[in-house]
Design a protein around this motif. Sequence first.
Motif, PDB file in Angstrom:
ATOM      1  N   ILE A   1     -56.339 -13.883 -34.428  1.00 15.39           N
ATOM      2  CA  ILE A   1     -54.973 -14.410 -35.149  1.00 15.39           C
ATOM      3  C   ILE A   1     -54.248 -15.471 -34.909  1.00 15.39           C
ATOM      4  O   ILE A   1     -53.386 -16.010 -36.243  1.00 15.39           O
ATOM      5  CB  ILE A   1     -54.648 -12.438 -34.540  1.00 15.39           C
ATOM      6  CG1 ILE A   1     -54.730 -11.489 -35.514  1.00 15.39           C
ATOM      7  CG2 ILE A   1     -52.699 -13.242 -35.064  1.00 15.39           C
ATOM      8  CD1 ILE A   1     -54.200 -10.580 -34.807  1.00 15.39           C
TER       9      ILE A   1
ATOM     10  N   LEU B   1     -56.986 -12.929 -41.999  1.00 14.79           N
ATOM     11  CA  LEU B   1     -56.188 -12.282 -41.057  1.00 14.79           C
ATOM     12  C   LEU B   1     -55.865 -10.559 -41.521  1.00 14.79           C
ATOM     13  O   LEU B   1     -55.844 -10.394 -40.460  1.00 14.79           O
ATOM     14  CB  LEU B   1     -54.401 -12.434 -41.889  1.00 14.79           C
ATOM     15  CG  LEU B   1     -53.410 -12.245 -40.493  1.00 14.79           C
ATOM     16  CD1 LEU B   1     -53.309 -12.905 -39.343  1.00 14.79           C
ATOM     17  CD2 LEU B   1     -52.216 -12.523 -41.325  1.00 14.79           C
TER      18      LEU B   1
ATOM     19  N   GLU C   1     -48.491 -11.943 -34.212  1.00 14.24           N
ATOM     20  CA  GLU C   1     -48.383 -12.578 -34.935  1.00 14.24           C
ATOM     21  C   GLU C   1     -46.203 -12.756 -35.148  1.00 14.24           C
ATOM     22  O   GLU C   1     -45.967 -13.646 -36.306  1.00 14.24           O
ATOM     23  CB  GLU C   1     -48.547 -10.773 -35.901  1.00 14.24           C
ATOM     24  CG  GLU C   1     -47.594 -10.765 -36.956  1.00 14.24           C
ATOM     25  CD  GLU C   1     -48.286 -10.861 -37.983  1.00 14.24           C
ATOM     26  OE1 GLU C   1     -47.527 -11.721 -39.266  1.00 14.24           O
ATOM     27  OE2 GLU C   1     -49.129 -12.054 -37.797  1.00 14.24           O
TER      28      GLU C   1
END
Length: 731
Positions: A146, A158, A467
């Motif tokens: 990631i 992803l 993220e």
Amino acid sequence: MYKVVIVLSIFFLGCFTSFSQNSPANYSFEIKGSVTGKENRAPISGVRVTTSSGGYTVTNGLGEFKIKAFIGDQLRFESTEFQTVYHRIQGDDDVDVLVQDYVQEVKSNTDIEAQSTIRSISFTDSASYYKKINIDKSIDFVTKAISEIGPRGDKKALAKAYTTLGEIYQYYKQYDLAIDALTAALAAEKSTKTELLLATNYLLQQEFLNAENSYTKVLKKKGISNVEKIQAYEGLGDAFQGLKRNKSAIENYTKGLDLAKTSGISSKITDLNSKIGDALVADDNIEKAQVYYGNSLQLSKQQTPQRAVQEKEKVADFYNQQNQFDKEVVLRKKSLEDLKALQQPTARVVKNGPVGINSDSISSQRIKYKIGNAYLLQQKYDEAIPFLEESIKEANDDDDLIVQKDATRKLSEVFEYKGDFSKAYETYQKYVALVDTLYIRKEQEISRAARFNREITTKQNRISGLEKERELYQSKFDLALTSEQLVERQKWFIYSLVFGIVLLGLTTYFFYRSNRQQKLANNLLALKSLRSQMNPHFIFNALNSVNNYIAKSDERSANRYLSEFSTLMRAVLENSEEDFIPLSKEIELIELYTKLEHSRFADKFEYTISVEEHIDVEAYDIPPMLLQPYIENAIWHGLRYKDEKGFLKIDLKAKAKDVIEISIIDNGVGRKKSAALKTTHQKMQKSKGMGNIKKRIDILNDMYKDTVDVFITDLYEDGTGTKVIFILKKR
């Protein structure tokens, strides 16, 4: 296509020949090496290194690798940077691979993103490899995958990383985390495989309505394969069965069965016949269920031996429920023969249990225990004894305390029915000892599970942080692109001024939002930690009650208490992850808990729970498990020490508009005398428990604007009795 030159650094030292002759072909050893560019010796990371015997690794940031190999193995080096390279292992010397014309520098953002995507996919592949071997390595590789994807990164890469993360969490039964990961994967890229995985995890989490919706969406899609349709019909049937809608379950299982027959997928034909039988049993259509179970039994013979054993044991359980013990015994004896044919040191097959329920594995000792129990139910005591004794011995050898305990208890019953009371008593003593051992082991398992959950939470927080960083970088990238377009149309000075103001505002906004999100994350983590401390404390106290019944040999009371306790625990666990739950659910929980405690201390107190008629309890929310500790204190530290029978009153009444008052009143010995009676350990435990509740209330009030207030006073002027008042505001 790049030209490739391999330079092997091999040192012979005059003894290579003797080493090759003396080392057996099956001796494995560790090979170390590196992959670098020939021109500038730049290391190449993310190269996949495999052996012909099944080994796998990737090069690190320095281009280095380590891998287990055998003499004669062929090493394979794969990367999009060069043509695949092979090398035959002849000794344990280091292997250095030099790649000709490899250029470390990249010329454009597109090249940078392509390299990041390649590394991300490589890390994701590594995560998949380690999924069932090492959860720490597996999640670390997902984290790297990631982190490699930039603001304009490949959405497909992803999605693959998050899907792999979901599969890892599913394998380790962290279904709520798996749902979050798979949802993130679908947000990046839609995929039927990922949608089916998400629906499966909703089933495993027993969120049957969400599972139903997810499977229905898959079936509405165009162009899905027959295999995916069968999976969706089967999953939809499982969801309806979880919702107790048996006819709808049968309808969808039948659709899946028809399609499986048309497509010739034999394994699914067996599974769906079996599941239709389950649904028919749940619908009390026993005669028709027997037909489908007969089909699944016959079809399973064409499947793997493990699948055949699964189906025999499942149908044998059905015969047991229908009191058809002769048929049950015949099937289980065939299962024993099949297990022996597997030729494993400890024959064991994973059991296909209902969705969302952790099922024990099928083992020889468990089957023999069930055969012995079937003979016992037929009063064939002499036939039951050898099977139960063999079950106990095998369970002891396999360290299977559950089966060993159950078989020992049944053997004690057999001796009692036969009139051999000395053996019955001796066997029962062994059963009691096993119960104590099992109790200690369960406590250890609870502790290990809590530690495992904390470690998983830490890793998940790291992934969530990545993220958020990726989203922030995406925003910054978009902002930079916009500013570049403005430069072409406006004067640089005016644009610079406007851009500076905008950038300052955005920076302030992102800083403020980041601080708020961090504070919220910290609060949520603290709440989760406090709940994780309260639940084991609550479980431990309840299990002490069960242990008390067992110590008194009051098995019937223990069983009844356990049944009610399991209902309570289900409610507690369902609510444990929520900050607030409807007040009606909390009332149901404290009613059940107070009933359980009253069953233990019926001679110590009576209780009443009253709610004013005009209060809409559904309109109020309350933190879960907030009232129970105060009720527990009232019983254990107030009423239990009282010489005569006391009373416990729990009242809910309106105090003002959108405000209610909850009172917990007892006429026990009072807080001062209770504190004097406690041991040092008990004082510390209470202080810790009440401290956790205060912290929870403070955090929740900070997050939700003073929703709950608590006041504790003595009931009478002489210090006896206690009155706890909760002021609850509508959120």
